[in-house]
Design a protein around this motif. Structure first.
Motif, PDB file in Angstrom:
ATOM      1  N   VAL A  19      19.900 -64.552 -30.100  1.00 56.71           N
ATOM      2  CA  VAL A  19      19.096 -63.482 -30.368  1.00 56.71           C
ATOM      3  C   VAL A  19      19.451 -62.408 -29.403  1.00 56.71           C
ATOM      4  N   VAL A  20      19.832 -62.725 -28.268  1.00 57.74           N
ATOM      5  CA  VAL A  20      20.570 -61.417 -27.423  1.00 57.74           C
ATOM      6  C   VAL A  20      22.044 -61.839 -27.334  1.00 57.74           C
ATOM      7  N   SER A  21      23.061 -61.037 -27.704  1.00 60.96           N
ATOM      8  CA  SER A  21      24.415 -61.308 -27.737  1.00 60.96           C
ATOM      9  C   SER A  21      24.689 -61.816 -26.471  1.00 60.96           C
ATOM     10  N   GLN A  22      25.880 -62.818 -26.213  1.00 65.47           N
ATOM     11  CA  GLN A  22      26.220 -63.137 -25.092  1.00 65.47           C
ATOM     12  C   GLN A  22      27.060 -61.910 -24.298  1.00 65.47           C
ATOM     13  N   VAL A  23      27.519 -61.372 -25.031  1.00 66.30           N
ATOM     14  CA  VAL A  23      28.473 -60.168 -24.720  1.00 66.30           C
ATOM     15  C   VAL A  23      27.802 -59.117 -23.958  1.00 66.30           C
ATOM     16  N   LEU A  24      26.596 -59.013 -24.380  1.00 63.18           N
ATOM     17  CA  LEU A  24      25.698 -58.200 -23.778  1.00 63.18           C
ATOM     18  C   LEU A  24      24.798 -58.668 -22.508  1.00 63.18           C
ATOM     19  N   LEU A  25      24.561 -60.135 -22.606  1.00 58.63           N
ATOM     20  CA  LEU A  25      24.171 -60.612 -21.695  1.00 58.63           C
ATOM     21  C   LEU A  25      24.971 -60.741 -20.327  1.00 58.63           C
ATOM     22  N   ARG A  26      26.336 -60.604 -20.771  1.00 60.72           N
ATOM     23  CA  ARG A  26      27.219 -60.483 -19.644  1.00 60.72           C
ATOM     24  C   ARG A  26      27.146 -59.340 -18.802  1.00 60.72           C
TER      25      ARG A  26
ATOM     26  N   PRO B 155       5.679 -69.232 -15.192  1.00 59.27           N
ATOM     27  CA  PRO B 155       6.302 -68.518 -13.780  1.00 59.27           C
ATOM     28  C   PRO B 155       6.382 -69.414 -12.793  1.00 59.27           C
ATOM     29  N   GLU B 156       5.625 -70.393 -12.854  1.00 58.97           N
ATOM     30  CA  GLU B 156       5.631 -71.379 -11.199  1.00 58.97           C
ATOM     31  C   GLU B 156       6.933 -72.096 -11.130  1.00 58.97           C
ATOM     32  N   ARG B 157       7.686 -72.171 -12.198  1.00 61.38           N
ATOM     33  CA  ARG B 157       9.090 -72.993 -12.416  1.00 61.38           C
ATOM     34  C   ARG B 157       9.908 -71.829 -11.987  1.00 61.38           C
ATOM     35  N   HIS B 158      10.447 -72.240 -10.862  1.00 60.47           N
ATOM     36  CA  HIS B 158      11.647 -71.398 -10.352  1.00 60.47           C
ATOM     37  C   HIS B 158      13.012 -71.608 -11.076  1.00 60.47           C
ATOM     38  N   CYS B 159      13.221 -70.694 -11.949  1.00 55.61           N
ATOM     39  CA  CYS B 159      14.460 -70.908 -12.673  1.00 55.61           C
ATOM     40  C   CYS B 159      15.893 -70.505 -11.944  1.00 55.61           C
ATOM     41  N   ARG B 160      16.803 -71.348 -12.067  1.00 45.25           N
ATOM     42  CA  ARG B 160      18.025 -71.113 -11.377  1.00 45.25           C
ATOM     43  C   ARG B 160      18.863 -70.038 -12.152  1.00 45.25           C
ATOM     44  N   THR B 161      19.891 -69.642 -11.746  1.00 41.12           N
ATOM     45  CA  THR B 161      20.687 -68.779 -12.420  1.00 41.12           C
ATOM     46  C   THR B 161      21.627 -69.519 -13.596  1.00 41.12           C
ATOM     47  N   LYS B 162      21.899 -68.990 -14.540  1.00 43.53           N
ATOM     48  CA  LYS B 162      22.506 -69.688 -15.732  1.00 43.53           C
ATOM     49  C   LYS B 162      23.450 -68.911 -16.360  1.00 43.53           C
ATOM     50  N   PRO B 163      24.492 -69.846 -16.996  1.00 44.16           N
ATOM     51  CA  PRO B 163      25.548 -69.091 -17.589  1.00 44.16           C
ATOM     52  C   PRO B 163      24.871 -68.218 -19.033  1.00 44.16           C
ATOM     53  N   THR B 164      25.515 -67.339 -19.703  1.00 43.79           N
ATOM     54  CA  THR B 164      25.083 -66.502 -20.589  1.00 43.79           C
ATOM     55  C   THR B 164      24.799 -67.626 -21.964  1.00 43.79           C
ATOM     56  N   ARG B 165      25.864 -68.359 -22.128  1.00 43.41           N
ATOM     57  CA  ARG B 165      25.775 -69.328 -23.134  1.00 43.41           C
ATOM     58  C   ARG B 165      24.699 -70.202 -23.255  1.00 43.41           C
ATOM     59  N   ALA B 166      24.131 -70.421 -22.144  1.00 40.87           N
ATOM     60  CA  ALA B 166      22.738 -71.091 -21.897  1.00 40.87           C
ATOM     61  C   ALA B 166      21.258 -70.535 -22.178  1.00 40.87           C
ATOM     62  N   VAL B 167      21.431 -69.268 -22.438  1.00 39.34           N
ATOM     63  CA  VAL B 167      20.284 -68.625 -22.440  1.00 39.34           C
ATOM     64  C   VAL B 167      20.382 -67.511 -23.680  1.00 39.34           C
ATOM     65  N   GLY B 168      19.209 -67.012 -24.101  1.00 39.25           N
ATOM     66  CA  GLY B 168      18.845 -66.004 -25.167  1.00 39.25           C
ATOM     67  C   GLY B 168      19.407 -66.302 -26.527  1.00 39.25           C
ATOM     68  N   TRP B 169      19.097 -67.817 -26.791  1.00 39.71           N
ATOM     69  CA  TRP B 169      19.226 -68.206 -28.173  1.00 39.71           C
ATOM     70  C   TRP B 169      18.182 -69.266 -28.739  1.00 39.71           C
TER      71      TRP B 169
END
Length: 373
Positions: free
Chosen positions: A75-82, A104-118
């Motif tokens: 729902v958020v384009s990977q190309v935009l997240l990049r 919010p208490e869960r610390h989120c590690r950085t992730k590649p764009t393919r892994a989020v926004g879907w």
């Protein structure tokens, strides 16, 4: 009215952000040529030029594609997240920093764009061809994104057209749109059924008599006939095919509408933008309040973050400009407030504390929404 010219209520960053439900669909039934015209073609996007009967034709065309499904639908384009992604030590590829507003208490590690926004099965019917439609826009974006910080996008009609399409895509392919679709369908279906059993009762009886040769005495028999009349529409809603047709048609309608208005490319003078999982939002001011979430045609502008330094905004004419820190903060508040669960920044962004301060209000808003009738 453009974003840079939109009056900021309540001082530099004051005022109130107020949601506005949009009415995007109507159900129409009519008596024609001795029969009821009803079913999925009666549910239309407001402002759409397509006659309802074309919905039935499109549903028939898509029947053979029902099983061609893409599970992970961004729902958020990977190309935009990049545009928010950077290299991170001990991680491969470009990464974004997600923030979980629900936990919010869960610390989120950085992730590649393919892994989020879907979202899994966001459109649960024949989504493969819909994903191909989105790809037609997304594959044109990399050179356009390169042109934005270079300052050359504004003078390129093709680049501006692609950026307009990007706004239309994220406006329609959004959780806000899908939630509105479900809400309006349920309201409209209930109202249509009520009308058939009240003001439309005589027409319903006449239609039944003409079709079957039988009278329909009693409210229970009328209710059965009303449900039969609406059953095709309800079935198409239930299996997701109606959403599939509506989201495709609404994208084409939004695309046409956005093509006729100006586009501003705005740069932050200070600070940086973040992006939420519901990123394209409509805005207008009313009585010193900044209202968001109305239908596209009722908005003063629609905004979409384009990266940490830039945002897009619809307006009266094409242009470029800058916005002060107060507006950057205001748009970031809006992204958090309208997010469904997550927002994203570039790794190492100083916005972590800013986001943390907004989470209690976001959680309170979510609780109030769940408790509302």
């Amino acid at each position: 009215m453009c974003l840079s010219g939109l009056a900021l209520p309540g001082g530099s960053c004051g005022g109130e952000l107020v949601p506005r439900h949009q009415t995007a669909w109507v159900i129409r039934m009519r008596w024609k040529w001795g029969r009821w015209e009803h079913g999925p073609m009666s549910v239309r996007s407001a402002g759409s030029s397509r006659p309802g009967s074309e919905d039935l034709s499109r549903l028939a065309e898509l029947a053979s594609e029902a099983g061609n499904q893409v599970a992970r639908q961004h729902v958020v384009s990977q190309v935009l997240l990049r545009q928010f992604a950077t290299p991170v030590r001990h991680a491969s590829g470009l990464q974004v920093q997600p923030y979980d507003l629900l936990y919010p208490e869960r610390h989120c590690r950085t992730k590649p764009t393919r892994a989020v926004g879907w979202i899994k099965d966001f459109v649960p019917y024949a989504s493969a061809s819909l994903e191909a439609l989105w790809a037609e826009v997304e594959q044109k974006l990399p050179p356009v994104f390169h042109a934005v910080p270079q300052g050359t996008a504004l003078g390129d009609p093709h680049a501006l057209a692609v950026l307009r399409d990007l706004i239309a895509l994220h406006y329609v392919r959004s959780q806000h749109y899908r939630d509105t679709f479900h809400r309006i369908f349920k309201e409209a279906h209930a109202e249509q059924r009520r009308w058939l059993l009240a003001e439309g009762q005589q027409l319903l009886r006449a239609a039944t008599l003409q079709r079957t040769g039988l009278d329909t005495p009693g409210r229970q028999a009328l209710a059965v006939r009303a449900d039969e009349l609406l059953s095709t529409m309800v079935e198409s809603y239930g299996n997701g095919s109606l959403l599939r047709v509506r989201i495709e048609d609404s994208f084409r309608t939004a695309r046409e509408w956005v093509a006729g208005v100006g586009l501003e490319i705005l740069q932050a003078e200070e600070g940086e933008f973040l992006i939420g999982d519901n990123p394209a939002m409509t805005l207008r001011t009313e009585d010193e309040q900044l209202i968001y979430g109305m239908a596209l045609g009722d908005a003063h502008t629609a905004v979409l973050p384009l990266g940490p330094r830039h945002t897009l905004a619809l307006g009266a004419a094409d242009g470029a400009g800058s916005v002060p820190r107060a507006w950057v903060d205001r748009m970031n508040v809006l992204q958090v407030k309208t997010a469904r669960r997550r927002v994203f920044t570039r790794p190492g962004s100083p916005l972590r504390r800013f986001i943390g301060q907004l989470i209690p209000q976001w959680q309170a808003d979510q609780s109030a929404t769940r408790l509302s009738p």
